[in-house]
Design a protein around this motif. Structure first.
Motif, PDB file in Angstrom:
ATOM      1  N   LYS A  39      -7.389 -17.271  41.355  1.00  0.00           N
ATOM      2  CA  LYS A  39      -7.072 -18.668  41.679  1.00  0.00           C
ATOM      3  C   LYS A  39      -5.599 -18.974  41.386  1.00  0.00           C
ATOM      4  O   LYS A  39      -4.944 -19.706  42.142  1.00  0.00           O
ATOM      5  CB  LYS A  39      -7.996 -19.598  40.886  1.00  0.00           C
ATOM      6  CG  LYS A  39      -7.934 -21.037  41.328  1.00  0.00           C
ATOM      7  CD  LYS A  39      -8.487 -21.240  42.724  1.00  0.00           C
ATOM      8  CE  LYS A  39      -8.491 -22.692  43.107  1.00  0.00           C
ATOM      9  NZ  LYS A  39      -8.581 -22.933  44.522  1.00  0.00           N
ATOM     10  N   LYS A  40      -5.059 -18.383  40.323  1.00  0.00           N
ATOM     11  CA  LYS A  40      -3.646 -18.577  39.987  1.00  0.00           C
ATOM     12  C   LYS A  40      -2.738 -17.956  41.042  1.00  0.00           C
ATOM     13  O   LYS A  40      -1.754 -18.548  41.463  1.00  0.00           O
ATOM     14  CB  LYS A  40      -3.340 -17.931  38.624  1.00  0.00           C
ATOM     15  CG  LYS A  40      -2.988 -18.933  37.547  1.00  0.00           C
ATOM     16  CD  LYS A  40      -2.579 -18.214  36.291  1.00  0.00           C
ATOM     17  CE  LYS A  40      -3.669 -18.440  35.272  1.00  0.00           C
ATOM     18  NZ  LYS A  40      -3.481 -17.712  34.029  1.00  0.00           N
ATOM     19  N   ARG A  41      -3.084 -16.745  41.462  1.00  0.00           N
ATOM     20  CA  ARG A  41      -2.279 -16.037  42.466  1.00  0.00           C
ATOM     21  C   ARG A  41      -2.418 -16.678  43.846  1.00  0.00           C
ATOM     22  O   ARG A  41      -1.504 -16.638  44.650  1.00  0.00           O
ATOM     23  CB  ARG A  41      -2.737 -14.575  42.600  1.00  0.00           C
ATOM     24  CG  ARG A  41      -2.267 -13.648  41.554  1.00  0.00           C
ATOM     25  CD  ARG A  41      -2.495 -12.170  41.909  1.00  0.00           C
ATOM     26  NE  ARG A  41      -3.572 -11.884  42.822  1.00  0.00           N
ATOM     27  CZ  ARG A  41      -4.847 -11.633  42.478  1.00  0.00           C
ATOM     28  NH1 ARG A  41      -5.207 -11.648  41.219  1.00  0.00           N
ATOM     29  NH2 ARG A  41      -5.754 -11.369  43.403  1.00  0.00           N
ATOM     30  N   PHE A  42      -3.609 -17.203  44.107  1.00  0.00           N
ATOM     31  CA  PHE A  42      -3.913 -17.694  45.450  1.00  0.00           C
ATOM     32  C   PHE A  42      -4.600 -19.053  45.328  1.00  0.00           C
ATOM     33  O   PHE A  42      -5.816 -19.171  45.470  1.00  0.00           O
ATOM     34  CB  PHE A  42      -4.800 -16.669  46.168  1.00  0.00           C
ATOM     35  CG  PHE A  42      -4.827 -16.822  47.633  1.00  0.00           C
ATOM     36  CD1 PHE A  42      -5.922 -17.422  48.272  1.00  0.00           C
ATOM     37  CD2 PHE A  42      -3.779 -16.382  48.426  1.00  0.00           C
ATOM     38  CE1 PHE A  42      -5.962 -17.569  49.646  1.00  0.00           C
ATOM     39  CE2 PHE A  42      -3.816 -16.516  49.802  1.00  0.00           C
ATOM     40  CZ  PHE A  42      -4.907 -17.117  50.405  1.00  0.00           C
ATOM     41  N   PRO A  43      -3.837 -20.121  45.042  1.00  0.00           N
ATOM     42  CA  PRO A  43      -4.414 -21.443  44.785  1.00  0.00           C
ATOM     43  C   PRO A  43      -5.285 -21.976  45.924  1.00  0.00           C
ATOM     44  O   PRO A  43      -6.164 -22.802  45.688  1.00  0.00           O
ATOM     45  CB  PRO A  43      -3.189 -22.346  44.577  1.00  0.00           C
ATOM     46  CG  PRO A  43      -2.073 -21.417  44.226  1.00  0.00           C
ATOM     47  CD  PRO A  43      -2.373 -20.114  44.904  1.00  0.00           C
ATOM     48  N   ASP A  44      -5.053 -21.517  47.155  1.00  0.00           N
ATOM     49  CA  ASP A  44      -5.840 -21.998  48.287  1.00  0.00           C
ATOM     50  C   ASP A  44      -7.237 -21.381  48.370  1.00  0.00           C
ATOM     51  O   ASP A  44      -8.045 -21.801  49.195  1.00  0.00           O
ATOM     52  CB  ASP A  44      -5.104 -21.717  49.606  1.00  0.00           C
ATOM     53  CG  ASP A  44      -3.859 -22.566  49.757  1.00  0.00           C
ATOM     54  OD1 ASP A  44      -3.752 -23.590  49.044  1.00  0.00           O
ATOM     55  OD2 ASP A  44      -2.989 -22.207  50.568  1.00  0.00           O
ATOM     56  N   PHE A  45      -7.511 -20.380  47.540  1.00  0.00           N
ATOM     57  CA  PHE A  45      -8.833 -19.756  47.598  1.00  0.00           C
ATOM     58  C   PHE A  45      -9.874 -20.785  47.156  1.00  0.00           C
ATOM     59  O   PHE A  45      -9.758 -21.377  46.082  1.00  0.00           O
ATOM     60  CB  PHE A  45      -8.892 -18.517  46.700  1.00  0.00           C
ATOM     61  CG  PHE A  45     -10.051 -17.617  47.030  1.00  0.00           C
ATOM     62  CD1 PHE A  45      -9.894 -16.560  47.904  1.00  0.00           C
ATOM     63  CD2 PHE A  45     -11.312 -17.844  46.488  1.00  0.00           C
ATOM     64  CE1 PHE A  45     -10.962 -15.742  48.237  1.00  0.00           C
ATOM     65  CE2 PHE A  45     -12.388 -17.040  46.812  1.00  0.00           C
ATOM     66  CZ  PHE A  45     -12.209 -15.981  47.692  1.00  0.00           C
ATOM     67  N   PRO A  46     -10.914 -21.033  47.960  1.00  0.00           N
ATOM     68  CA  PRO A  46     -11.897 -22.075  47.633  1.00  0.00           C
ATOM     69  C   PRO A  46     -12.662 -21.788  46.331  1.00  0.00           C
ATOM     70  O   PRO A  46     -13.225 -20.709  46.166  1.00  0.00           O
ATOM     71  CB  PRO A  46     -12.864 -22.040  48.828  1.00  0.00           C
ATOM     72  CG  PRO A  46     -12.165 -21.294  49.904  1.00  0.00           C
ATOM     73  CD  PRO A  46     -11.203 -20.367  49.236  1.00  0.00           C
ATOM     74  N   GLU A  47     -12.652 -22.765  45.445  1.00  0.00           N
ATOM     75  CA  GLU A  47     -13.332 -22.586  44.155  1.00  0.00           C
ATOM     76  C   GLU A  47     -14.816 -22.314  44.306  1.00  0.00           C
ATOM     77  O   GLU A  47     -15.401 -21.568  43.527  1.00  0.00           O
ATOM     78  CB  GLU A  47     -13.101 -23.797  43.255  1.00  0.00           C
ATOM     79  CG  GLU A  47     -11.805 -23.670  42.510  1.00  0.00           C
ATOM     80  CD  GLU A  47     -11.625 -24.709  41.436  1.00  0.00           C
ATOM     81  OE1 GLU A  47     -12.548 -24.855  40.599  1.00  0.00           O
ATOM     82  OE2 GLU A  47     -10.564 -25.343  41.445  1.00  0.00           O
TER      83      GLU A  47
END
Length: 194
Positions: A79-87
């Motif tokens: 999530k830090k590397r790729f903030p757009d990844f859906p939680e």
């Protein structure tokens, strides 16, 4: 604490003892993804770790990708590397408790991290998670299975015997494009649900 519980894996990530993590998507998995044309495949990456595969898939417009890991830290790292990844697609749980259906499951250092006593349960769970005609694709280690691990090894004959009842073996061969440290020790496979 055993080698295979949540606490063990959380500690590995907390202490940065993740020697299996190469820091990028492995070449064989990347090569496979690059030839996929259906961007709507529902994809699962179990035991995902830092999941460079999921990041690569999202960067290439695959929008139905889920990752599961028993450890929480690697999901935060993604999530830090790729903030757009859906939680909602970052799942912190034991793989064997997960319920859903997928078209494709990517195997990257998850199978080899499981206690070998769980291999039959792994095959059954993969079968149950896949849609009809769904595939497991990825890498398996090709070295002697010992009590030392993870990682735990195996060989082509063992893998065929393990999977053949539930899967068609489409490809199971020595990997021609492994990263240098794994060269000669990986098998690339495509197993299709019967």
């Amino acid at each position: 604490m055993t080698k295979f519980d949540k606490q063990y894996w959380d500690l590995k990530y907390e202490k940065n003892k993740t020697g299996w993590d190469i820091g990028y998507i492995s070449t064989p998995i990347k090569t496979y993804i690059n030839q996929l044309t259906n961007k709507n495949l529902k994809i699962l990456i179990p035991g995902a770790g830092n999941s460079y595969e999921a990041e690569y898939l999202h960067e290439n417009n695959f929008n139905k990708v889920r990752v599961i890991d028993i450890a929480f830290q690697p999901l935060l790292n993604l999530k830090k590397r790729f903030p757009d990844f859906p939680e909602k697609d970052l799942i912190n749980m034991n793989f064997f408790s997960h319920e859903d259906k997928y078209d494709l499951i990517l195997e990257q250092t998850f199978f080899c991290a499981l206690d070998p006593s769980l291999r039959e349960a792994y095959v059954n769970k993969m079968y149950n998670l896949l849609n009809d005609g769904g595939k497991i694709v990825g890498l398996l280690f090709d070295f002697e299975l010992t009590k030392q691990g993870p990682p735990f090894g195996g060989n082509i004959i063992e893998y065929i015997q393990l999977f053949y009842a539930k899967f068609e073996v489409r490809v199971l061969e020595r990997c021609y494009n492994s990263i240098k440290p794994r060269d000669g020790r990986e098998l690339f496979f495509i197993f299709e649900k019967k």
